[in-house]
Design an enzyme around this catalytic site. Structure first.
Site, short mmCIF file in Angstrom:
data_model
loop_
_atom_site.label_atom_id
_atom_site.label_comp_id
_atom_site.label_asym_id
_atom_site.label_seq_id
_atom_site.Cartn_x
_atom_site.Cartn_y
_atom_site.Cartn_z
N ASN A 8 1.03 -1.40 0.42
CA ASN A 8 0.56 0.10 -0.06
C ASN A 8 0.56 1.54 0.33
OD1 ASN A 8 0.65 -0.14 2.74
ND2 ASN A 8 -0.90 0.26 3.51
N CYS A 9 2.97 0.64 -0.44
CA CYS A 9 3.02 2.48 0.02
C CYS A 9 2.94 2.70 -1.33
CB CYS A 9 4.22 2.19 0.35
SG CYS A 9 6.02 2.89 -0.13
N ASN A 10 2.88 4.28 -1.69
CA ASN A 10 2.77 5.09 -2.79
C ASN A 10 3.91 5.15 -3.65
OD1 ASN A 10 0.05 5.28 -2.54
ND2 ASN A 10 0.34 7.57 -2.01
N LYS A 13 3.81 1.41 -5.08
CA LYS A 13 3.10 0.99 -6.51
C LYS A 13 3.84 1.71 -7.44
CE LYS A 13 -1.29 1.12 -3.26
NZ LYS A 13 -2.15 2.20 -3.23
#
Length: 115
Positions: A8-10, A13
């Site tokens: 879930n880390c941008n 991603k």
């Protein structure tokens, strides 16, 4: 190729998207679920420096007490904090042929190293 991080880390991603768009299909290691070893953290510290592996800009670091932060003075103390607070690891870390080659995501670095 292995990419280490949390899904879930941008930044993770962005890195995964860039890798996919450029023809790479790395294995993903979620260190929140699968953990991380002191040995692996020490390898990354040797490759990048412990100051870079420890993400002092993130909320996990900022939530630590002043005493916990002040106790981090070298690689050994940084690794101990990172083992207990995996979200404080700068991410992602990309390994190529079992060697850490990239940390974080800067498109130029990925472009020059992997193209």
């Amino acid at each position: 190729m292995i990419i280490y991080g949390i899904p879930n880390c941008n930044t993770v991603k962005k890195a995964r998207t860039w890798l996919a768009e450029n023809g790479f299909n790395p294995e993903f290691h979620d260190f929140k679920k699968s953990g991380i070893t002191a040995e692996k953290l020490n390898e990354w510290c040797v490759a990048f420096g412990w100051e870079k592996v420890l993400n002092k800009k993130g909320t996990t670091w900022k939530k630590l007490t002043k005493e916990q932060q002040d106790a981090v003075v070298d690689q050994a103390s940084a690794v101990q904090v990172l083992l207990q607070n995996t979200s404080a690891i700068k991410r992602p870390v990309v390994e190529l042929d079992q060697k850490a080659v990239l940390i974080g995501f800067e498109e130029d670095s990925y472009q020059s190293l992997l193209k």
